[in-house]
Design an enzyme around this catalytic site. Structure first.
Site, PDB file in Angstrom:
ATOM      1  CG  LEU A  73      33.249 -61.183  39.430  1.00 35.54           C
ATOM      2  CD1 LEU A  73      34.756 -61.065  39.166  1.00 35.54           C
ATOM      3  CD2 LEU A  73      32.475 -60.594  38.260  1.00 35.54           C
ATOM      4  CB  CYS A 126      34.778 -57.319  39.556  1.00 36.87           C
ATOM      5  SG  CYS A 126      33.538 -57.611  40.831  1.00 36.87           S
ATOM      6  CE  LYS A 160      31.805 -53.146  33.027  1.00 37.28           C
ATOM      7  NZ  LYS A 160      30.576 -53.920  33.208  1.00 37.28           N
TER       8      LYS A 160
HETATM    9  C1  LIG Z   1      23.904 -56.932  40.068  1.00 33.79           C
HETATM   10  C2  LIG Z   1      25.061 -56.514  39.220  1.00 33.79           C
HETATM   11  C3  LIG Z   1      25.935 -57.476  38.711  1.00 33.79           C
HETATM   12  C4  LIG Z   1      27.014 -57.105  37.919  1.00 33.79           C
HETATM   13  N1  LIG Z   1      27.840 -58.071  37.418  1.00 33.79           N
HETATM   14  C5  LIG Z   1      28.855 -57.708  36.567  1.00 33.79           C
HETATM   15  C6  LIG Z   1      29.660 -58.682  35.947  1.00 33.79           C
HETATM   16  O1  LIG Z   1      29.472 -59.899  36.107  1.00 33.79           O
HETATM   17  N2  LIG Z   1      30.668 -58.255  35.140  1.00 33.79           N
HETATM   18  C7  LIG Z   1      30.913 -56.924  34.881  1.00 33.79           C
HETATM   19  O2  LIG Z   1      31.831 -56.592  34.125  1.00 33.79           O
HETATM   20  N3  LIG Z   1      30.131 -55.973  35.436  1.00 33.79           N
HETATM   21  C8  LIG Z   1      29.122 -56.328  36.261  1.00 33.79           C
HETATM   22  N4  LIG Z   1      28.306 -55.370  36.802  1.00 33.79           N
HETATM   23  C9  LIG Z   1      28.536 -53.952  36.429  1.00 33.79           C
HETATM   24  C10 LIG Z   1      27.661 -53.538  35.246  1.00 33.79           C
HETATM   25  O3  LIG Z   1      27.942 -54.306  34.088  1.00 33.79           O
HETATM   26  C11 LIG Z   1      27.846 -52.041  34.917  1.00 33.79           C
HETATM   27  O4  LIG Z   1      29.198 -51.798  34.597  1.00 33.79           O
HETATM   28  C12 LIG Z   1      27.455 -51.152  36.085  1.00 33.79           C
HETATM   29  O5  LIG Z   1      26.334 -51.666  36.768  1.00 33.79           O
HETATM   30  C13 LIG Z   1      27.135 -49.723  35.628  1.00 33.79           C
HETATM   31  O6  LIG Z   1      26.032 -49.687  34.780  1.00 33.79           O
HETATM   32  P1  LIG Z   1      24.540 -49.324  35.302  1.00 33.79           P
HETATM   33  O7  LIG Z   1      24.688 -48.071  36.131  1.00 33.79           O
HETATM   34  O8  LIG Z   1      23.732 -49.139  34.061  1.00 33.79           O
HETATM   35  O9  LIG Z   1      24.088 -50.460  36.136  1.00 33.79           O
HETATM   36  C14 LIG Z   1      27.232 -55.719  37.617  1.00 33.79           C
HETATM   37  C15 LIG Z   1      26.345 -54.759  38.124  1.00 33.79           C
HETATM   38  C16 LIG Z   1      25.272 -55.134  38.909  1.00 33.79           C
HETATM   39  C17 LIG Z   1      24.335 -54.067  39.425  1.00 33.79           C
END
Ligand SMILES: Cc1cc2nc3c(=O)[nH]c(=O)nc-3n(C[C@H](O)[C@H](O)[C@H](O)COP(=O)(O)O)c2cc1C
Length: 300
Positions: A73, A126, A160
């Site tokens: 984060l 997270c 979330k």
């Molecule tokens: C590199 C990376 C950074 C992320 N940073 C955050 C974040 O700052 N806050 C958050 O709520 N989710 C964060 N996530 C989670 C994504 O928002 C999402 O919930 C998760 O990746 C699932 O979606 P996807 O399969 O399409 O990637 C992050 C995911 C990745 C891969």
């Protein structure tokens, strides 16, 4: 032509495809780029009251079914981000993703952005930062965070969650009772990778959050269950990478969709591509608008 705009919590999104928090959107200029590339609305990287450095590298590893990240984060803090934002104007809804360690961290941070964003997404999930994920271990803590924020700002507040710990339906119900305008499901799932040649975990933090295709059916199941149990809109997230996967989430009950990991593989015109394909799908299948598709997998 089928209508592709989506109304959620009083906001009009120009299409249902938003960037998931944290993959892009760390700066207002990258948000602007996402707007230009056709995103339906915007979500910032998660921001906290005070700046946070995040974990040391390696912070991300690609595995056969997605990515595992433990970025921790990292962000410049909400005050600095606000300063940057004042130079930009957006034509589509801007959602600030906010996290904190206490309920008052959340409400202070949301207040700092009150006149400059359209909605909030509270990151209560997270998996690699225990102080944050522990907030959604108990219904009472979720209620405390969400109600403190909803009492102090008059913009829509989305909560979330991940599937770790307490059942996601229970978490969502607690958020709904506390005044949340919607639920974002899901965040990443705890996972790890080992470097065989070094005989040690790849990530410096050892454990990270799994995203991408591996979590898609789990996220879909979460959205499906949530749709039956809560009465506020659901934003589906987790492994969405194509029109087909997007349609599945809408049919399961998601009103909006967040796309994350696929942005690392595809060109950013994926927003336009998915929107065009969805428009075609709606027309061919006789749906007048996106909302007609939401929840159809549950039957009449
Ligand atoms: C590199 C990376 C950074 C992320 N940073 C955050 C974040 O700052 N806050 C958050 O709520 N989710 C964060 N996530 C989670 C994504 O928002 C999402 O919930 C998760 O990746 C699932 O979606 P996807 O399969 O399409 O990637 C992050 C995911 C990745 C891969």
């Amino acid at each position: 032509m089928s209508n592709i705009t989506v109304n959620v919590a009083g906001l009009t999104f120009r299409n249902p495809f938003l960037p998931a928090a944290g993959i892009l959107g760390s700066t207002p200029s990258s948000l602007k780029r996402l707007e230009r590339e056709g995103a339906g609305g915007l979500v910032t990287k998660s921001l906290s009251l005070h700046p946070r450095a995040g974990y040391k590298g390696p912070v991300i590893v690609e595995v056969e079914c997605g990515f595992i990240n433990a970025i921790g984060l990292a962000n410049p803090g909400v005050t600095k981000f606000r300063e940057w934002l004042t130079e930009y104007k957006f034509e589509i809804p801007l959602i600030a993703s906010i996290y904190g360690y206490t309920a008052s961290d959340f409400s202070e941070a949301t207040n700092i952005l009150a006149d400059i964003v359209d909605a909030y997404e509270l990151n209560l999930s997270c998996p690699s930062v225990t102080e944050v994920s522990s907030l959604s271990e108990e219904r009472e803590k979720i209620a405390e965070v969400v109600s403190q924020v909803t009492d102090s700002v008059d913009k829509p507040v989305f909560a979330k969650f991940s599937i770790e710990g307490l059942n996601i339906v229970e978490k969502a119900k607690a958020a709904e009772r506390a005044g949340a305008s919607g639920i974002v499901a899901i965040n990443t799932i705890k996972a790890m990778e080992i470097d065989v040649s070094l005989a040690k975990p790849v990530l410096k933090n050892e454990i990270g959050g799994l995203s991408g295709p591996a979590i898609r059916p789990i996220a879909l199941r979460s959205v499906y269950e949530l749709y039956r149990e809560v009465n506020i809109p659901i934003i589906g997230c987790g492994g969405i990478s194509s029109l087909e996967s997007a349609v599945k989430f809408l049919m399961a009950g998601a009103s909006l969709l967040e796309i994350g990991s696929i942005l690392a593989r595809e060109k950013l015109n994926i927003f336009r591509k998915l929107t065009r394909e969805l428009q075609f799908f709606l027309r061919e299948s006789g749906y007048k608008n996106v909302s007609k598709l939401v929840g159809v997998a549950h039957g009449a």
